[in-house]
Design an enzyme around this catalytic site. Structure first.
Site, short mmCIF file in Angstrom:
data_model
loop_
_atom_site.label_atom_id
_atom_site.label_comp_id
_atom_site.label_asym_id
_atom_site.label_seq_id
_atom_site.Cartn_x
_atom_site.Cartn_y
_atom_site.Cartn_z
N GLU A 1 9.30 -3.85 13.07
CA GLU A 1 9.18 -2.84 12.01
C GLU A 1 7.87 -2.09 12.25
O GLU A 1 6.78 -2.57 11.93
CB GLU A 1 9.17 -3.49 10.63
CG GLU A 1 9.13 -2.47 9.51
CD GLU A 1 8.97 -3.08 8.13
OE1 GLU A 1 9.34 -2.42 7.14
OE2 GLU A 1 8.44 -4.21 8.03
N PHE B 1 0.81 -1.22 0.00
CA PHE B 1 0.00 0.00 0.00
C PHE B 1 0.84 1.26 0.00
O PHE B 1 0.36 2.33 -0.40
CB PHE B 1 -0.93 0.03 1.22
CG PHE B 1 -0.23 0.27 2.54
CD1 PHE B 1 0.07 1.55 2.96
CD2 PHE B 1 0.14 -0.78 3.36
CE1 PHE B 1 0.73 1.79 4.16
CE2 PHE B 1 0.79 -0.57 4.56
CZ PHE B 1 1.08 0.72 4.97
N CYS C 1 9.66 1.38 3.28
CA CYS C 1 10.65 0.40 3.71
C CYS C 1 12.05 0.99 3.74
O CYS C 1 12.96 0.38 4.31
CB CYS C 1 10.63 -0.83 2.81
SG CYS C 1 11.15 -0.52 1.11
#
Length: 498
Positions: A383, A151, A283
């Site tokens: 994360e 997304f 990321c």
């Protein structure tokens, strides 16, 4: 309930069927449902794959010049419609408009790289490897390939994949995130306008049903994936067990090492930009600053000053620098790390919950800084994928390297220093796939390849660049002899070079 419907793109047109299931698409700035997206069944996925398979032979045999011409036309159309694409991304993801426009621009770089496919597919040739025998290499497409994308970059990450796959002669089935699906459909429309034959590029929406159908389908030859590490591992193990080629990029915990000789203003600017851009939902975000003492206090103070000035608001506002998170569930999960970090001994240097933000039902959380974080804490190990920047303080370069080496992820990292010897040592020693030297987000240009090490990558091949070309093609070596008008007869002896 909204009447807006987002559906699959199969065979060069919107899908005309009736969905058994649908999912809500939200405007993260208001918390309201803006559309519903059709979820594909296994049969729907099979239909898209069959369409791609049918289109493959003709596309494989299309000349490199023709393919390149279509790619150039697609490039121009994306450039022409980049503001429209950015608006779609901002409306469904929540990121600010300038960030969304930057995403489209970085995706376009891969399209531009793929425009050079006639050069990229040139093979090698060796004359007279044996007497009157020549040998040469060629690369050929795989067939139907699939991309499963997250997304956080609904345009850029798909554009890491499909331009190279299509340019090399494959046909493509994209399964984008169901949270922000509109950009992928608009890109499909632009492909059609550019002259791409029907069936070469297809889009199916959905959840795990669609993913599993692609991973197991016998006609899908390769799968590209970007997402969290647990899902990347699942995609890799499942798809390879079905005989597919896989590149699965997983999660990250990117460290920014700040040495005592660094320009701390530059480092603070970089930490805030790389930690809170796109609300930390990327990321390659810097999520951990590793400060080598004695600079910790001064660096945190400079970061706090900059965070206080950040403007949080809807992506449609030109004043906004950071938008909301993508869903309420994700916002609440990220916020839980604030109290959790404090409970484990961290200091909440900046509490994003008290940052000035719009009122209403949007999925808001302001930029947060957790100081005095230790590697055993949950806020460090996980994360978080949100606007939470952790600061780990260490006494030395060697201690910093130990922290980074012990982390299971190896996606991206950066060092801030004015010492060239230290920077060179760092880039040589650190076990991470993408390195920045005084650059906080070291995303490679399109003609290099993107990907990490350790638990950030499953498979052997990174995306785009020359590794991307190799991933979407197979090599052949041809050895040929064209006989002279006069030649010898049968010889049953073992053939030798000479």
């Amino acid at each position: 309930m909204t009447d807006a419907r987002i559906t699959h793109w199969i065979g060069g047109k919107p899908w005309s069927g009736t969905a058994e299931r649908r999912g809500d698409v939200y405007d993260p700035a208001t918390g309201q449902v803006s559309a519903q997206v059709d979820f594909a069944t296994a049969d729907d996925v099979s239909s898209a794959v069959a369409t791609a398979r049918e289109a493959f032979p003709a596309w494989r045999d299309t000349s490199l010049s023709k393919r390149s011409g279509i790619l150039f036309a697609f490039r121009e159309l994306v450039r022409e419609h980049r503001d429209e694409l950015a608006a779609l991304i901002s409306a469904e993801h929540g990121k600010v408009r300038s960030d969304a426009a930057g995403e489209v621009a970085r995706g376009l770089e891969v399209v531009e790289f793929a425009c050079g496919i006639p050069h990229l597919l040139k093979g090698g040739f060796s004359e007279n490897v044996s007497t009157r025998v020549d040998s040469y290499s060629i690369r050929q497409p795989l067939g139907v390939v699939a991309g499963i994308t997250p997304f956080n970059f609904p345009a850029m990450v798909p554009m890491w994949m499909f331009p190279v796959a299509i340019a090399t002669g494959n046909t493509f089935v994209l399964k984008p995130s169901e949270k922000d699906p509109s950009a992928s459909v608009r890109l499909a429309e632009l492909w059609r306008e550019a002259g791409l034959p029907d069936g070469v590029f297809n889009v199916v929406h959905g959840d795990k049903v669609a993913v599993d159908s692609l991973l197991a389908h016998p006609d899908v030859r390769a799968v590209s994936f970007v997402g969290s590490t647990p899902i990347a591992r699942y995609v890799y193990e499942t798809a390879t067990s079905h005989g597919k080629r896989v590149q699965a990029l997983g999660g990250a915990k990117n460290h920014m090492l700040v040495l005592p000789d660094a320009d701390l203003d530059l480092a603070a600017d970089a930490a805030v930009s790389a930690g809170f851009g796109s609300a930390g939902e990327r990321c390659m975000a810097i999520s951990v600053v590793v400060a080598v003492e004695p600079v910790g206090d001064e660096l945190v103070a400079k970061i706090k000053e900059r965070v206080a000035r950040l403007r949080v608001g809807p992506g449609t506002s030109p004043e906004s620098e950071m938008g909301p998170l993508v869903t309420r569930q994700h916002r609440d999960k990220v916020a839980s790390y604030l109290d959790g970090g404090v409970a484990e001994g961290a200091t909440l240097a900046v509490d994003g919950r008290s940052h000035p933000m719009p009122e209403g039902e949007g999925f808001w959380l302001g930029p947060t800084v957790l100081d005095q974080v230790r590697p055993e804490m949950t806020c460090y190990r996980d994360e978080i994928f949100g606007p939470v920047l952790s600061v780990v303080r260490v006494p030395s370069y060697d201690a910093a390297m130990e922290v980074i080496a012990d982390n299971p992820y190896g996606n991206g990292t950066a060092i801030f220093t004015n010492d060239g010897g230290a920077a060179r040592r760092f880039q040589n020693e650190v076990e991470v796939g993408m390195i920045g030297v005084n650059v906080p987000i070291p995303v490679p240009m399109a003609y290099y390849s993107f990907g990490g090490w350790k638990a950030s990558l499953f498979g052997d091949t990174h995306v785009h660049g020359t590794e991307g070309v190799h991933f979407y093609t197979r090599g052949k070596v041809v050895t040929a002899r064209w006989l002279e008008p006069e030649h010898g007869g049968v010889n049953l002896g073992f053939p030798t070079n000479g």
